[in-house]
Motif scaffolding. Structure first.
Motif, PDB file in Angstrom:
ATOM      1  N   LEU A 198     108.255 124.965  16.625  1.00  0.00           N
ATOM      2  CA  LEU A 198     107.887 124.030  15.567  1.00  0.00           C
ATOM      3  C   LEU A 198     107.174 122.779  16.097  1.00  0.00           C
ATOM      4  O   LEU A 198     106.111 122.413  15.580  1.00  0.00           O
ATOM      5  CB  LEU A 198     109.139 123.665  14.756  1.00  0.00           C
ATOM      6  N   PRO A 199     107.702 122.124  17.133  1.00  0.00           N
ATOM      7  CA  PRO A 199     106.977 120.947  17.646  1.00  0.00           C
ATOM      8  C   PRO A 199     105.561 121.281  18.105  1.00  0.00           C
ATOM      9  O   PRO A 199     104.658 120.453  18.004  1.00  0.00           O
ATOM     10  CB  PRO A 199     107.835 120.492  18.832  1.00  0.00           C
ATOM     11  N   ASN A 200     105.371 122.493  18.588  1.00  0.00           N
ATOM     12  CA  ASN A 200     104.043 122.876  19.071  1.00  0.00           C
ATOM     13  C   ASN A 200     103.024 123.069  17.956  1.00  0.00           C
ATOM     14  O   ASN A 200     101.827 123.022  18.190  1.00  0.00           O
ATOM     15  CB  ASN A 200     104.132 124.184  19.869  1.00  0.00           C
ATOM     16  N   VAL A 201     103.507 123.345  16.739  1.00  0.00           N
ATOM     17  CA  VAL A 201     102.563 123.617  15.651  1.00  0.00           C
ATOM     18  C   VAL A 201     102.635 122.552  14.571  1.00  0.00           C
ATOM     19  O   VAL A 201     102.082 122.717  13.494  1.00  0.00           O
ATOM     20  CB  VAL A 201     102.811 125.008  15.011  1.00  0.00           C
ATOM     21  N   LYS A 202     103.326 121.430  14.828  1.00  0.00           N
ATOM     22  CA  LYS A 202     103.603 120.511  13.732  1.00  0.00           C
ATOM     23  C   LYS A 202     102.330 119.949  13.108  1.00  0.00           C
ATOM     24  O   LYS A 202     102.279 119.728  11.902  1.00  0.00           O
ATOM     25  CB  LYS A 202     104.561 119.403  14.161  1.00  0.00           C
ATOM     26  N   TRP A 203     101.278 119.732  13.901  1.00  0.00           N
ATOM     27  CA  TRP A 203     100.060 119.156  13.327  1.00  0.00           C
ATOM     28  C   TRP A 203      99.331 120.166  12.459  1.00  0.00           C
ATOM     29  O   TRP A 203      98.872 119.838  11.377  1.00  0.00           O
ATOM     30  CB  TRP A 203      99.152 118.611  14.419  1.00  0.00           C
ATOM     31  N   GLY A 204      99.283 121.393  12.922  1.00  0.00           N
ATOM     32  CA  GLY A 204      98.685 122.439  12.104  1.00  0.00           C
ATOM     33  C   GLY A 204      99.483 122.648  10.831  1.00  0.00           C
ATOM     34  O   GLY A 204      98.933 122.835   9.744  1.00  0.00           O
ATOM     35  N   LEU A 205     100.796 122.571  10.984  1.00  0.00           N
ATOM     36  CA  LEU A 205     101.682 122.752   9.842  1.00  0.00           C
ATOM     37  C   LEU A 205     101.450 121.645   8.815  1.00  0.00           C
ATOM     38  O   LEU A 205     101.354 121.901   7.610  1.00  0.00           O
ATOM     39  CB  LEU A 205     103.132 122.732  10.332  1.00  0.00           C
ATOM     40  N   LEU A 206     101.331 120.406   9.304  1.00  0.00           N
ATOM     41  CA  LEU A 206     101.103 119.274   8.391  1.00  0.00           C
ATOM     42  C   LEU A 206      99.799 119.471   7.625  1.00  0.00           C
ATOM     43  O   LEU A 206      99.729 119.280   6.416  1.00  0.00           O
ATOM     44  CB  LEU A 206     101.040 117.971   9.193  1.00  0.00           C
ATOM     45  N   TYR A 207      98.775 119.883   8.357  1.00  0.00           N
ATOM     46  CA  TYR A 207      97.483 120.097   7.728  1.00  0.00           C
ATOM     47  C   TYR A 207      97.581 121.187   6.660  1.00  0.00           C
ATOM     48  O   TYR A 207      97.051 121.053   5.556  1.00  0.00           O
ATOM     49  CB  TYR A 207      96.457 120.470   8.796  1.00  0.00           C
ATOM     50  N   GLY A 208      98.282 122.259   7.013  1.00  0.00           N
ATOM     51  CA  GLY A 208      98.471 123.354   6.058  1.00  0.00           C
ATOM     52  C   GLY A 208      99.221 122.897   4.820  1.00  0.00           C
ATOM     53  O   GLY A 208      98.866 123.247   3.692  1.00  0.00           O
ATOM     54  N   VAL A 209     100.258 122.084   5.021  1.00  0.00           N
ATOM     55  CA  VAL A 209     101.050 121.591   3.891  1.00  0.00           C
ATOM     56  C   VAL A 209     100.177 120.730   2.981  1.00  0.00           C
ATOM     57  O   VAL A 209     100.228 120.844   1.751  1.00  0.00           O
ATOM     58  CB  VAL A 209     102.270 120.795   4.401  1.00  0.00           C
ATOM     59  N   LEU A 210      99.336 119.866   3.588  1.00  0.00           N
ATOM     60  CA  LEU A 210      98.486 118.995   2.778  1.00  0.00           C
ATOM     61  C   LEU A 210      97.486 119.807   1.961  1.00  0.00           C
ATOM     62  O   LEU A 210      97.289 119.551   0.768  1.00  0.00           O
ATOM     63  CB  LEU A 210      97.756 117.989   3.672  1.00  0.00           C
ATOM     64  N   LEU A 211      96.868 120.785   2.611  1.00  0.00           N
ATOM     65  CA  LEU A 211      95.915 121.632   1.885  1.00  0.00           C
ATOM     66  C   LEU A 211      96.622 122.381   0.762  1.00  0.00           C
ATOM     67  O   LEU A 211      96.121 122.500  -0.352  1.00  0.00           O
ATOM     68  CB  LEU A 211      95.262 122.636   2.836  1.00  0.00           C
ATOM     69  N   CYS A 212      97.787 122.899   1.090  1.00  0.00           N
ATOM     70  CA  CYS A 212      98.574 123.675   0.134  1.00  0.00           C
ATOM     71  C   CYS A 212      98.941 122.793  -1.060  1.00  0.00           C
ATOM     72  O   CYS A 212      98.830 123.192  -2.222  1.00  0.00           O
ATOM     73  CB  CYS A 212      99.830 124.186   0.836  1.00  0.00           C
ATOM     74  N   ASN A 213      99.329 121.565  -0.761  1.00  0.00           N
ATOM     75  CA  ASN A 213      99.703 120.619  -1.811  1.00  0.00           C
ATOM     76  C   ASN A 213      98.498 120.289  -2.703  1.00  0.00           C
ATOM     77  O   ASN A 213      98.604 120.292  -3.931  1.00  0.00           O
ATOM     78  CB  ASN A 213     100.262 119.355  -1.157  1.00  0.00           C
ATOM     79  N   ALA A 214      97.355 120.040  -2.056  1.00  0.00           N
ATOM     80  CA  ALA A 214      96.154 119.697  -2.823  1.00  0.00           C
ATOM     81  C   ALA A 214      95.810 120.820  -3.789  1.00  0.00           C
ATOM     82  O   ALA A 214      95.494 120.608  -4.957  1.00  0.00           O
ATOM     83  CB  ALA A 214      94.997 119.428  -1.867  1.00  0.00           C
ATOM     84  N   ARG A 215      95.906 122.047  -3.285  1.00  0.00           N
ATOM     85  CA  ARG A 215      95.565 123.177  -4.131  1.00  0.00           C
ATOM     86  C   ARG A 215      96.621 123.407  -5.211  1.00  0.00           C
ATOM     87  O   ARG A 215      96.307 123.737  -6.354  1.00  0.00           O
ATOM     88  CB  ARG A 215      95.396 124.438  -3.260  1.00  0.00           C
ATOM     89  N   ALA A 216      97.897 123.191  -4.854  1.00  0.00           N
ATOM     90  CA  ALA A 216      98.980 123.394  -5.814  1.00  0.00           C
ATOM     91  C   ALA A 216      98.807 122.449  -7.001  1.00  0.00           C
ATOM     92  O   ALA A 216      99.051 122.818  -8.148  1.00  0.00           O
ATOM     93  CB  ALA A 216     100.333 123.167  -5.146  1.00  0.00           C
ATOM     94  N   MET A 217      98.372 121.222  -6.727  1.00  0.00           N
ATOM     95  CA  MET A 217      98.193 120.263  -7.818  1.00  0.00           C
ATOM     96  C   MET A 217      96.890 120.510  -8.568  1.00  0.00           C
ATOM     97  O   MET A 217      96.772 120.156  -9.750  1.00  0.00           O
ATOM     98  CB  MET A 217      98.215 118.832  -7.259  1.00  0.00           C
TER      99      MET A 217
END
Lengths: 288, 373
Positions: A198-217
């Motif tokens: 998880l620590p190794n991918v946290k930045w990619g994960l954050l980016y994915g969450v933001l994109l996912c959130n933008a699309r969800a809304m």
């Protein structure tokens, strides 16, 4: 001075001529202005065009508040759900070898490949009154279509690939030797996941969450099919904007649109801020 | 801890990575697994660690069967070629990881810290405990990786090409240093390498692997001096090969008798393997094999000469003193004074030069005709 002249000469030697450069830069700027900046400006200009009073009035309408609430609710359910699904799928695909792996990869891309309207129809066919599931749902008094559950399910489906797609290349590139090192040192699977993967991918994960959130809304097509457009009940912000616009309430439509645009801008700002704040750490992890 | 693998087999997509491999490593031994890429050496190491489950066969630590033992419970210190340090953790958290992950007998935090500093001292990196891996050189990273593996007090230390990603100079230093650490800590150690020099210099015993099988397992001296198979001969050190015919305990090349004693090799075709030092130049006009110089290159104090001999122009390399002038296209006569002959079954035989009086009556000078084709 001679050094500057030297640098300039070198730069010219490896670059294009001035005319080419100006043309290329202009093309890029015009495209950027026309396609990205102008539409955004139009939204805000139109929203505030009749004064801040009209703007606030439009937002304060009960239907608008209900749509905002529903949009946030859907995002709050869909994003965490896809966080779990996406991380699990990426972990499975990159750290293990099994039969049907490429099939699963293709399946993850399905929501991207299929038109959102078709995705919405799939759920209507699946849960509708004429479907195999329909009568059973009705008997048990479970309302999925034209209600919040349907909207949530359609949104989860549409935004499913964002997090997984962001993580898979990253985790693939990182390989599994750090995980292997962790388990050889005695760490359990969970510990390895939370302290190493998880620590190794946290930045990619954050980016994915933001994109996912933008699309969800922002999702329109699929949600539009399953929601039934019941004002104050099953209208999300994008649907509400369309209704207002069709009712010739352009100012109100743009006011709500500006709200949605602002949510997106805040998301991007948060991402940029975080990246600036942790620039050193990100760079340190990318090196090597 | 004694490490034993019994009849280990492993296939990848139908290809045998390990083919019925049995190997015993004695407690405290430092063993090199040497072979070309694809020989199965890394697979064997990973199987011992528990990172790859074997298709068949069993791994034992002492007399404990590890078939159902998870990697977490094996207590192996594994060092990866590309370090596999935890990038987001400081050096000291990397080294402390194994101790903190313990469920039983987990040491107190101040005890962990003491152990970490001790290990940093052992790997000569004191003072770097607050650094991130990205702030270290390759050699330093590999030493952190070793300290991390040693922290769990492993029963076995396994290293996968530990120096493969480092430059030649650092590699030499680390090699000597690993030997010192091994002698001090006494762990049973296996390391994988494709570098024969590294294997021969560092290990108590070298296991040469090829195509998923063990070709030879012996001391560095035995590996070099009495290679069991043609593969080992050509993989270790420089070698030239010429096909010969064996009959009546003698070897012939193009129907001409070679000046060699061949032990009990059955009659028939065979391969004569030569190291550069198995060949000398004939300068006294005596009998020998005539040849044509095709290239020379300088290696340290010697000159490595390649000549072509025989009808099929077999290439043979040997060393001459640098001060002897030798030019391309020059004619030379050489004499074989050692080497090994391998028969069709790949069994190897030492060859010996016949007594001086017993040189063949065949006039090699006549064979100069070879060169005038």
């Amino acid at each position: 001075m001679s050094e500057t002249a030297q640098t300039r000469k070198v730069r010219r030697a490896i670059g294009e001529g001035p005319a080419t450069r100006i043309v290329l830069i202009m093309v890029a700027l015009v495209f950027l202005g026309l396609m990205l900046i102008a539409p955004l400006l139009v939204v805000f200009v139109e929203a505030f065009g009749r004064g801040i009073g009209v703007y606030l009035q439009a937002l304060a309408l009960p239907d608008t508040m209900a749509a905002l609430q529903l949009t946030l609710l859907v995002a709050v359910i869909a994003v965490p759900a896809n966080l779990i699904f996406g991380v699990a799928a990426a972990w499975l695909i990159t750290k293990f070898d099994f039969k049907g792996k490429s099939f699963l990869l293709t399946l993850i891309d399905l929501p991207f490949a299929v038109s959102p309207v078709v995705s919405g129809l799939i759920f209507v066919l699946l849960f509708g009154a004429n479907s195999a599931l329909g009568p059973w749902l009705e008997d048990n008094n479970i309302q999925i279509l034209y209600a919040v559950p349907g909207i949530v399910i359609a949104t989860i489906f549409i935004t499913f690939p964002f997090i997984a797609r962001e993580l898979i290349p990253l985790m693939e590139q990182q390989g599994s030797s750090e995980e292997e090192a962790a388990v050889s040192l005695g760490a359990s699977g969970w510990r390895t996941f939370f302290q190493v993967t998880l620590p190794n991918v946290k930045w990619g994960l954050l980016y994915g969450v933001l994109l996912c959130n933008a699309r969800a809304m922002g999702e329109f097509g699929a949600v539009s099919v399953v929601s039934g457009h019941i004002r104050g009940l099953t209208n999300t912000l994008p649907l509400h904007i369309e209704i207002l616009y069709n009712d010739n309430k352009a100012a109100a439509a743009f006011a709500v649109a500006s709200l949605l645009a602002m949510l997106a801008l805040v998301t991007l700002a948060v991402k940029t801020l975080l990246e600036a704040r942790f620039a050193g750490e990100i760079a340190a992890q990318r090196r090597h | 801890m004694q490490v034993r693998t019994v009849n280990i087999s492993k296939r990848y997509a139908g290809l045998a990575a390990l083919d019925d491999v049995s190997l015993t490593v004695q407690p405290g031994e430092l063993v090199a697994l040497l072979g070309p890429s694809g020989s199965g050496k890394t697979t064997l190491l990973r199987t011992i660690a528990g990172l790859e489950p074997p298709d068949a066969g069993t791994v034992y630590f002492n007399d404990r069967d590890l078939s159902d033992s998870r990697i977490q419970d094996r207590g192996v210190g594994f060092v990866f070629q590309h370090y596999a340090l935890f990038k987001h953790m400081r050096v000291m958290d990397n080294i402390a990881f194994g101790l903190r992950a313990r469920r039983k007998n987990k040491p107190r935090e101040d005890e962990i810290k003491r152990r970490v500093l001790e290990l940093l001292d052992l790997v000569q990196l004191s003072g770097l405990e607050r650094r991130f891996p990205a702030q270290l050189s390759g050699g330093q990273r590999q030493r952190v990786a070793l300290a991390r593996a040693l922290a769990i007090e492993p029963s076995v230390l396994l290293l996968d090409e530990p120096f493969g990603a480092l430059d030649a100079r650092v590699r030499k230093d680390l090699r000597r240093w690993l030997r010192e650490i091994h002698d001090r800590t006494g762990h049973t150690t296996l390391f994988v390498t494709h570098d024969q020099e590294e294997a021969l210099e560092l290990a108590d015993r070298v296991v040469v692997m090829n195509k998923g099988k063990i070709e030879q397992s012996a001391t560095p001296d035995e590996i070099y001096d009495t290679p069991a198979t043609p593969f080992v001969f050509s993989f270790i050190g420089e070698s030239s090969v010429i096909p010969v015919q064996v009959g009546n305990g003698r070897a012939t090349l193009d129907e001409r008798l070679l000046d060699l004693e061949i032990g009990a090799l059955p009659d028939g075709p065979a391969q004569l393997y030569l190291r550069p030092e198995d060949v000398t130049m004939v300068t006294d006009g005596g009998p020998g094999i005539p040849g044509l110089v095709v290239s020379t290159r300088r290696i340290g104090g010697m000159r490595r000469v390649t000549i072509e001999c025989g009808l099929a122009r077999h290439r043979i390399e040997f060393d001459a003193l640098a001060e002897v002038p030798i030019n391309n296209s020059q004619r030379l006569t050489i004499r074989v004074i050692g080497g090994r002959v391998y028969g069709a079954g790949a069994e190897g035989y030492e060859t010996e030069r016949l007594a001086a009086s017993a040189t063949s009556d065949f006039k090699w000078a006549k064979a100069e005709g070879w060169l005038d084709r």
